[in-house]
Write an enzyme that holds these catalytic residues in place. Structure first.
Site, PDB file in Angstrom:
ATOM      1  N   HIS A 307       0.854  -1.190   0.000  1.00 24.99           N
ATOM      2  CA  HIS A 307       0.000   0.000   0.000  1.00 24.99           C
ATOM      3  C   HIS A 307       0.888   1.237   0.000  1.00 24.99           C
ATOM      4  O   HIS A 307       1.962   1.237   0.608  1.00 24.99           O
ATOM      5  CB  HIS A 307      -0.884   0.012   1.257  1.00 24.99           C
ATOM      6  CG  HIS A 307      -2.047   0.929   1.130  1.00 24.99           C
ATOM      7  ND1 HIS A 307      -1.938   2.277   1.377  1.00 24.99           N
ATOM      8  CD2 HIS A 307      -3.322   0.706   0.749  1.00 24.99           C
ATOM      9  CE1 HIS A 307      -3.115   2.843   1.169  1.00 24.99           C
ATOM     10  NE2 HIS A 307      -3.975   1.917   0.781  1.00 24.99           N
ATOM     11  N   ASP A 364      -8.020  -5.017  -0.274  1.00 28.01           N
ATOM     12  CA  ASP A 364      -8.497  -5.873  -1.378  1.00 28.01           C
ATOM     13  C   ASP A 364      -8.153  -7.346  -1.200  1.00 28.01           C
ATOM     14  O   ASP A 364      -8.635  -8.186  -1.961  1.00 28.01           O
ATOM     15  CB  ASP A 364      -7.888  -5.373  -2.696  1.00 28.01           C
ATOM     16  CG  ASP A 364      -8.404  -3.995  -3.054  1.00 28.01           C
ATOM     17  OD1 ASP A 364      -7.576  -3.097  -3.312  1.00 28.01           O
ATOM     18  OD2 ASP A 364      -9.625  -3.812  -3.034  1.00 28.01           O
TER      19      ASP A 364
HETATM   20  C1  SDX Z   1      -6.123   0.234  -3.001  1.00 25.93           C
HETATM   21  O1  SDX Z   1      -4.157   4.676  -2.014  1.00 25.93           O
HETATM   22  C2  SDX Z   1      -5.190   4.078  -1.422  1.00 25.93           C
HETATM   23  O2  SDX Z   1      -5.603   4.464  -0.362  1.00 25.93           O
HETATM   24  C3  SDX Z   1      -5.805   2.914  -2.190  1.00 25.93           C
HETATM   25  C4  SDX Z   1      -6.854   2.092  -1.448  1.00 25.93           C
HETATM   26  C5  SDX Z   1      -8.111   2.893  -1.201  1.00 25.93           C
HETATM   27  O3  SDX Z   1      -8.844   2.529  -0.259  1.00 25.93           O
HETATM   28  O4  SDX Z   1      -8.410   3.807  -2.019  1.00 25.93           O
HETATM   29  O5  SDX Z   1      -6.340   1.639  -0.213  1.00 25.93           O
HETATM   30  C6  SDX Z   1      -7.286   0.870  -2.272  1.00 25.93           C
HETATM   31  O6  SDX Z   1      -5.886   0.591  -4.139  1.00 25.93           O
HETATM   32  C7  SDX Z   1      -5.273  -0.765  -2.270  1.00 25.93           C
HETATM   33  C8  SDX Z   1      -4.041  -1.248  -3.132  1.00 25.93           C
HETATM   34  C9  SDX Z   1      -4.525  -2.329  -4.095  1.00 25.93           C
HETATM   35  N1  SDX Z   1      -3.462  -2.687  -5.034  1.00 25.93           N
HETATM   36  C10 SDX Z   1      -2.830  -3.897  -4.958  1.00 25.93           C
HETATM   37  O7  SDX Z   1      -3.040  -4.739  -4.086  1.00 25.93           O
HETATM   38  C11 SDX Z   1      -1.852  -4.147  -6.099  1.00 25.93           C
HETATM   39  C12 SDX Z   1      -0.549  -4.741  -5.553  1.00 25.93           C
HETATM   40  N2  SDX Z   1       0.121  -3.688  -4.783  1.00 25.93           N
HETATM   41  C13 SDX Z   1       1.075  -2.884  -5.461  1.00 25.93           C
HETATM   42  O8  SDX Z   1       1.123  -2.826  -6.808  1.00 25.93           O
HETATM   43  C14 SDX Z   1       1.617  -1.705  -4.668  1.00 25.93           C
HETATM   44  O9  SDX Z   1       1.855  -2.151  -3.408  1.00 25.93           O
HETATM   45  C15 SDX Z   1       0.766  -0.455  -4.635  1.00 25.93           C
HETATM   46  C16 SDX Z   1       0.398  -0.004  -6.013  1.00 25.93           C
HETATM   47  C17 SDX Z   1      -0.473  -0.673  -3.842  1.00 25.93           C
HETATM   48  C18 SDX Z   1       1.601   0.629  -3.955  1.00 25.93           C
HETATM   49  O10 SDX Z   1       2.665   0.868  -4.774  1.00 25.93           O
HETATM   50  P1  SDX Z   1       3.770   1.984  -4.376  1.00 25.93           P
HETATM   51  O11 SDX Z   1       3.428   2.689  -3.122  1.00 25.93           O
HETATM   52  O12 SDX Z   1       4.025   2.803  -5.605  1.00 25.93           O
HETATM   53  O13 SDX Z   1       5.004   1.105  -4.009  1.00 25.93           O
HETATM   54  P2  SDX Z   1       6.082   0.619  -5.057  1.00 25.93           P
HETATM   55  O14 SDX Z   1       5.411   0.073  -6.274  1.00 25.93           O
HETATM   56  O15 SDX Z   1       7.088   1.702  -5.200  1.00 25.93           O
HETATM   57  O16 SDX Z   1       6.726  -0.636  -4.257  1.00 25.93           O
HETATM   58  C19 SDX Z   1       7.787  -0.459  -3.330  1.00 25.93           C
HETATM   59  C20 SDX Z   1       8.552  -1.782  -3.387  1.00 25.93           C
HETATM   60  C21 SDX Z   1       9.011  -2.134  -4.819  1.00 25.93           C
HETATM   61  O17 SDX Z   1      10.134  -2.975  -4.704  1.00 25.93           O
HETATM   62  P3  SDX Z   1      11.637  -2.285  -4.832  1.00 25.93           P
HETATM   63  O18 SDX Z   1      11.634  -1.480  -6.101  1.00 25.93           O
HETATM   64  O19 SDX Z   1      11.774  -1.416  -3.576  1.00 25.93           O
HETATM   65  O20 SDX Z   1      12.575  -3.459  -4.845  1.00 25.93           O
HETATM   66  O21 SDX Z   1       7.695  -2.874  -2.990  1.00 25.93           O
HETATM   67  C22 SDX Z   1       7.510  -3.745  -4.080  1.00 25.93           C
HETATM   68  C23 SDX Z   1       7.885  -2.983  -5.333  1.00 25.93           C
HETATM   69  O22 SDX Z   1       8.314  -3.880  -6.369  1.00 25.93           O
HETATM   70  N3  SDX Z   1       6.089  -4.122  -4.088  1.00 25.93           N
HETATM   71  C24 SDX Z   1       5.620  -5.351  -4.333  1.00 25.93           C
HETATM   72  C25 SDX Z   1       4.230  -5.241  -4.170  1.00 25.93           C
HETATM   73  N4  SDX Z   1       3.886  -3.982  -3.848  1.00 25.93           N
HETATM   74  C26 SDX Z   1       5.048  -3.286  -3.802  1.00 25.93           C
HETATM   75  N5  SDX Z   1       6.254  -6.496  -4.662  1.00 25.93           N
HETATM   76  C27 SDX Z   1       5.456  -7.581  -4.840  1.00 25.93           C
HETATM   77  N6  SDX Z   1       4.115  -7.575  -4.703  1.00 25.93           N
HETATM   78  C28 SDX Z   1       3.462  -6.419  -4.374  1.00 25.93           C
HETATM   79  N7  SDX Z   1       2.149  -6.401  -4.239  1.00 25.93           N
END
Ligand code: SDX
Length: 428
Positions: A307, A364
């Site tokens: 998140h 989710d």
């Molecule tokens: C919602 O913003 C809100 O409030 C949203 C929400 C709401 O109520 O409105 O809460 C609802 O959208 C919840 C999120 C649902 N999405 C997912 O579950 C999709 C999977 N999650 C990700 O794609 C990710 O965690 C996000 C999009 C939710 C957040 O992404 P960020 O904050 O941009 O973080 P990032 O992509 O920069 O990740 C940081 C690190 C990275 O690794 P490094 O580059 O540091 O090595 O964490 C890793 C990412 O690769 N990472 C994951 C991951 N999420 C982040 N690795 C594997 N699986 C994941 N799910």
């Protein structure tokens, strides 16, 4: 902490005020930055460090896993309130009295018909159309049948537009499902509560007596409360920025629905169940999928994990996990996907890759398991998220307009070509 921030550049110092939020959050107010420094701007892809507004609607603390709507803890609202009351709280800022809530419900019920012509727009879509695309288009189409909902300059005009969308959106969502399932497009009943009426519109069969299991009603109401607002997330920021051009409420919400559709945002609830089903059909070995999620050469992400703000447990995920266990037990449903989800979360939460990145289950991760137990098709999961988020979008849009926020227009850092002279086609 001092009241100012000082920026030192090329030997020059620039001071900017520090603003304090109610919960002691601090922001550097940089509204004079570009003028004072002769053109300097900040750059923050994804606005990870940038606030877009002051808001009194929702407070969340990602480090502590705190979520409050208008100061009330999400745990209290999920347990003691209901979705219509929570919607009133988010939109108008206070918990309603009995009389206020009755009036709000009556005003919504009085607007719960949708122009029959809207059915022609719905029927223009193939049954294969994703419900989120259909619902976004239908919401935008509402403008044509309610043109007075656009210029909401008075409190009364704003209230009427709010009541109409609260009333008509569930109808559009239910009709979208019924069209996919080949069912007649029916209304619910004014004698039912908001969420019960939604469920009847979605699932009532014309040749059956309608009856909803109180366990199902309670679970659905709780899920909608938990999705009702979440400060400046992607879709809410979309609703605000579209509204900041003084486009109407329905146009802004239609844009918000499209933003919510993405699998990185609200679309994740559908993606989670599809991922869990893949794992189940692949023999249930979630360790393999955790390895994929950690493999940088693999675009696979663990859907429902991580998140932007929560670097601790998403409080909603905790509540939904308990509710999922209860609903499945109460309904006597054994869903192997829940066991896979729990096993996967257990392993991920103890894995260094996830721990060092503060990746926890989000809202989710478990919600789809309940939606499925309630008989809601997977393609409708994100529409259910949108129905829940509707009062939050309305509250945030109303706040943006009442605060006379300026039109949203970010700057950029240009990295394209320098000036070049045009060459005629024969010389290229
Ligand atoms: C919602 O913003 C809100 O409030 C949203 C929400 C709401 O109520 O409105 O809460 C609802 O959208 C919840 C999120 C649902 N999405 C997912 O579950 C999709 C999977 N999650 C990700 O794609 C990710 O965690 C996000 C999009 C939710 C957040 O992404 P960020 O904050 O941009 O973080 P990032 O992509 O920069 O990740 C940081 C690190 C990275 O690794 P490094 O580059 O540091 O090595 O964490 C890793 C990412 O690769 N990472 C994951 C991951 N999420 C982040 N690795 C594997 N699986 C994941 N799910």
């Amino acid at each position: 902490m001092s009241e100012i921030a000082t920026l030192k550049i090329n030997g020059q110092e620039f001071e900017f005020p520090l603003l304090k939020g109610t919960e002691k959050e601090t922001a550097i107010d940089i509204k004079t930055l570009r003028g004072a420094t002769g053109g300097l701007i900040t750059l923050d892809a994804g606005y990870k460090n940038t606030g877009s507004c002051k808001s009194a609607v929702t407070f969340l603390d990602g480090e502590k896993g705190i979520l409050r709507y208008r100061g009330y803890a999400i745990e209290d609202l999920a347990e003691k309130s209901d979705f219509l009351e929570t919607s009133y709280l988010l939109i108008f800022g206070e918990l309603p009295t009995e009389a206020q809530l009755e009036q709000f419900q009556a005003d919504i019920q009085s607007e719960s018909l949708v122009d029959e012509e809207m059915k022609k727009i719905l029927h223009g879509f193939p049954k294969s159309a994703h419900p989120m695309g259909v619902v976004s288009a239908l919401t935008s189409s509402l403008i044509a049948f309610n043109p007075e909902s656009v210029n909401v300059d008075s409190e009364e005009e704003m209230y009427k537009a709010i009541v109409k969308i609260m009333a008509k959106f569930p109808v559009l969502a239910a009709w979208t499902l019924r069209k996919k399932e080949g069912l007649p497009l029916e209304y619910g009943s004014k004698s039912l509560g908001y969420v019960e009426n939604l469920y009847k519109m979605m699932f009532n069969k014309p040749n059956e007596e309608f009856a909803i299991n109180p366990i199902v009603l309670n679970a659905l109401d709780k899920l909608l409360i938990l999705h009702a607002d979440h400060e400046q997330n992607c879709s809410t920021s979309t609703v605000r920025i579209v509204g900041s051009s003084h486009a109407g409420l329905y146009a802004s919400i239609s844009a918000g629905i499209s933003a919510l559709w993405g699998p990185l945002h609200g679309g994740a609830n559908q993606a989670v169940i599809e991922m869990l089903e893949d794992i189940k059909n692949d023999g249930g070995d979630y360790h393999k999928y955790i390895a994929k999620a950690k493999d940088k050469s693999d675009p696979f992400r663990l859907m429902g994990f991580g998140h932007r703000v929560y670097k601790n447990f998403d409080p909603r995920a905790k509540i939904i996990q308990v509710a999922a266990e209860e609903v499945l037990a109460d309904l006597g449903i054994v869903d192997p996907v829940l066991d896979i989800a729990k096993g996967l979360a257990e392993v991920a939460l103890n894995d260094t890759y996830f721990k060092t990145r503060n990746l926890y289950p989000n809202v989710d991760f478990y919600s789809g398991i309940i939606y499925r137990a309630l008989g809601i098709p997977v393609e409708m999961f994100t529409v259910m998220f949108a129905i829940g988020r509707l009062p939050g979008w309305i509250a945030q849009w109303k706040e943006m307009r009442e605060n006379n926020e300026p039109i949203g227009r970010p700057r950029q850092l240009y990295v394209g070509e320098n000036l070049r002279s045009f060459s005629s086609r024969e010389n290229r």
